[in-house]
Design an enzyme around this catalytic site. Structure first.
Site, PDB file in Angstrom:
ATOM      1  N   CYS A 220       1.274  -0.527  12.496  1.00  0.00           N
ATOM      2  CA  CYS A 220       1.445   0.643  11.653  1.00  0.00           C
ATOM      3  C   CYS A 220       0.301   1.603  11.974  1.00  0.00           C
ATOM      4  CB  CYS A 220       1.424   0.261  10.178  1.00  0.00           C
ATOM      5  SG  CYS A 220       1.552   1.671   9.043  1.00  0.00           S
ATOM      6  N   GLY A 223      -1.306   3.044   8.995  1.00  0.00           N
ATOM      7  CA  GLY A 223      -2.013   1.949   8.341  1.00  0.00           C
ATOM      8  C   GLY A 223      -3.368   1.687   8.976  1.00  0.00           C
TER       9      GLY A 223
END
Length: 282
Positions: A220, A223
């Protein structure tokens, strides 16, 4: 009806990319879900569409939909794939920097090589109203009642909402319950991507992410940006950090407040194809 697409991935975070430069690529939720199915469809974490820009300062717009058909505001691994796709389409030269528009705003991308891209992800936003996250005051961390207990999380928006939790063991079975619970926690009005980060030293992190609308992913990009930003704000890491995810590593550079954050990593083509399941497009 045949729908042309390109399958791509950024360190295992995989996508279907649609060419919407000359035609509306909008698909019903049922088609997105059918294509995303890893047993009976193509399989992907997110679907991306490359379209004409809404913002005249940008060269292109890219739309983002999760595997469950829900829209997303930003995707770090996805924008690198968009850049590589545009290069292959003759729209972006190696060494060139230009702006593209995401659902959450414009970002600058720089093509370092045909398969490596740096992205200006903007400045991390910690104001709780901008995430959004229900809290009376802004803080470096917040106690969150979840899964029958309480955990401490940092929260930040990288164009989409993130909760970041420091852990000692990324393989802990407890994370299997915590990930979905944090993602759906009611204090996040729009849900959140739940990132579990293990700090190795001031320049190296390990990360595992449960994404809203997609579940556990190999990587991600936002992320990784969020994990670095939360720890950088606390003074726990340096200005340049390598973040290792299950699918590979990203370089994240952020000097701190008042500066934008840059993410650098690879983008890969898998195959081109046609989606022929016309029944799912009714």
């Amino acid at each position: 009806m045949a729908l042309r697409f390109t399958k791509m991935h950024g360190i295992g975070n995989d996508f279907v990319v649609l060419d919407g430069r000359h035609a509306d690529p909008a698909l019903p939720v049922s088609t997105i879900r059918a294509m995303a199915d890893r047993h009976t469809g193509v399989g992907f974490d997110q679907l991306l569409s490359v379209e004409p820009p809404r913002d005249p300062s940008c060269a292109f717009y890219y739309g983002i939909w999760n595997a469950d058909g829900s829209p997303s505001g930003q995707c770090g691994n996805g924008v690198r794939c968009v850049a590589a796709w545009l290069h292959r389409a003759g729209e972006l030269a190696i060494g060139e920097t230009f702006r593209v528009e995401s659902p959450s705003g414009a970002v600058a991308i720089r093509l370092l090589a045909a398969d490596r891209v740096a992205v200006d992800m903007g400045e991390p936003r910690f104001a709780t109203a901008q995430i959004p996250f229900d809290a009376a005051h802004e803080a470096d961390s917040y106690p969150l009642a979840v899964a029958g207990g309480s955990v401490d999380v940092g929260v930040v928006s990288m164009g989409n909402p993130h909760a970041v939790m420091l852990v000692d063991d990324l393989a802990s079975p407890a994370l299997l319950e915590l990930g979905p619970a944090i993602t759906a926690h009611p204090r996040f009005a729009d849900g959140a991507n739940a990132g579990f980060v293990r700090k190795l030293d001031r320049q190296h992190l390990q990360l595992r992410v449960h994404e809203r609308g997609a579940g556990w992913t190999q990587a991600c990009g936002t992320g990784a940006c969020a994990a670095m930003a939360v720890l950088r704000r606390r003074g726990a890491v340096d200005a340049s950090v390598q973040v290792a995810l299950p699918g590979g590593s990203l370089q994240i550079d952020w000097s701190g407040p008042g500066h934008t954050l840059w993410m650098t990593g690879p983008a890969a083509f898998v195959f081109d194809g046609e989606w022929l399941a016309s029944a799912s497009m009714d």
